[in-house]
Design an enzyme around this catalytic site. Structure first.
Site, PDB file in Angstrom:
ATOM      1  N   ASP A   1      26.528 -24.646 -62.917  1.00 52.33           N
ATOM      2  CA  ASP A   1      26.827 -22.653 -63.394  1.00 52.33           C
ATOM      3  C   ASP A   1      25.877 -22.625 -63.539  1.00 52.33           C
ATOM      4  O   ASP A   1      26.123 -23.107 -65.331  1.00 52.33           O
ATOM      5  CB  ASP A   1      28.126 -21.970 -63.133  1.00 52.33           C
ATOM      6  CG  ASP A   1      28.363 -22.576 -61.578  1.00 52.33           C
ATOM      7  OD1 ASP A   1      28.377 -23.217 -60.770  1.00 52.33           O
ATOM      8  OD2 ASP A   1      29.850 -21.794 -61.479  1.00 52.33           O
TER       9      ASP A   1
ATOM     10  N   ALA B   1      27.886 -25.413 -52.026  1.00 55.72           N
ATOM     11  CA  ALA B   1      28.614 -23.542 -52.660  1.00 55.72           C
ATOM     12  C   ALA B   1      28.429 -23.446 -53.416  1.00 55.72           C
ATOM     13  O   ALA B   1      29.235 -24.290 -54.289  1.00 55.72           O
ATOM     14  CB  ALA B   1      29.648 -23.955 -51.947  1.00 55.72           C
ATOM     15  N   ASP B   2      28.885 -22.458 -54.133  1.00 56.31           N
ATOM     16  CA  ASP B   2      28.968 -21.804 -54.978  1.00 56.31           C
ATOM     17  C   ASP B   2      29.988 -20.158 -55.198  1.00 56.31           C
ATOM     18  O   ASP B   2      29.192 -19.787 -54.478  1.00 56.31           O
ATOM     19  CB  ASP B   2      27.519 -21.538 -56.455  1.00 56.31           C
ATOM     20  CG  ASP B   2      28.417 -21.200 -57.500  1.00 56.31           C
ATOM     21  OD1 ASP B   2      28.214 -22.792 -58.137  1.00 56.31           O
ATOM     22  OD2 ASP B   2      28.674 -20.968 -57.900  1.00 56.31           O
ATOM     23  N   THR B   3      30.898 -20.061 -56.360  1.00 56.24           N
ATOM     24  CA  THR B   3      32.094 -18.257 -55.812  1.00 56.24           C
ATOM     25  C   THR B   3      31.309 -18.062 -57.431  1.00 56.24           C
ATOM     26  O   THR B   3      31.946 -18.662 -58.357  1.00 56.24           O
ATOM     27  CB  THR B   3      33.011 -18.763 -55.852  1.00 56.24           C
ATOM     28  OG1 THR B   3      33.002 -19.836 -54.486  1.00 56.24           O
ATOM     29  CG2 THR B   3      34.028 -18.069 -56.012  1.00 56.24           C
TER      30      THR B   3
END
Length: 214
Positions: free
Chosen positions: A33, A69-71
């Protein structure tokens, strides 16, 4: 059927994939990130990060379906990633008190054939989460558990952080880190249907969940 690869080492995503009964390989990616100024579109930001993770793994595959995926947690003009330390976790939790924020997960599913990416499907899901007002000593006790330190927004809804949550509107699994409903649609389109059986009606996520990242 192509082998399924999860481009993440997140224990929450691993648990959710297993919950769905999927057989998969875990290949963590070095793509990280990138905290920075709040982007114009948080959903596109999360989707782009998810795509970058999936592409990092897909580039070394010859025949596979790769999930990235990234939140992120968004509140007004704040984008809350994983806290850098206890002070950062305290700052994030203070911002969220008594407010409704959005938890946004970008999901990318790439189909690799003969060493080339034959299909890219990138979407996002947003869930509204309302956090109650908590006493300072509650926040300190929570930080002391260590649970906030590896989670976007500095809390885990699937853990003791649930004690702060007044309510949600949307997909609970999305807040945990992987929206299984939308992922199942994406995998079905990639040739990996739920329960190993292709639905009679094509599965398509609502257009409101599409990120626009191709």
């Amino acid at each position: 059927m192509k082998r399924l690869i999860l481009a993440s080492a997140s224990p929450r995503r691993l648990d959710l994939m297993r919950q769905a009964g999927l057989e998969f390989i875990v290949r963590p990616t070095d793509a990280e990130d990138e905290p920075g100024p709040f982007p114009e579109h948080a959903a596109r930001y999360a989707s782009a990060l998810a795509l970058a993770k999936a592409e990092a793994i897909a580039s070394a595959e010859t025949d596979a379906v790769v999930v990235g995926a990234d939140t992120v947690v968004a509140l007004d003009d704040h984008l809350l990633n994983k806290p850098a330390d206890a002070a950062d976790a305290r700052r994030m939790l203070a911002l969220l008190q008594g407010r409704t924020h959005q938890v946004i997960t970008g999901v990318a599913v790439l189909v690799v054939e003969a060493g080339e990416i034959a299909r890219r499907d990138v979407r996002h899901v947003s869930t509204d989460v309302t956090m109650r007002e908590a006493a300072p000593e509650e926040i300190e006790a929570y930080i002391a558990t260590g649970e906030p330190m590896d989670k976007a927004g500095a809390y885990g809804i699937q853990g003791r952080g649930a004690l702060f949550i007044q309510g949600i509107v949307g997909d609970y699994n999305n807040v945990v880190g992987l929206p299984l409903f939308v992922l199942s649609q994406m995998l079905a389109a990639a040739g990996i249907p739920a329960f190993g059986v292709q639905a009679e009606v094509p599965l398509n996520a609502p257009s409101a969940n599409e990120s626009g990242v191709k």
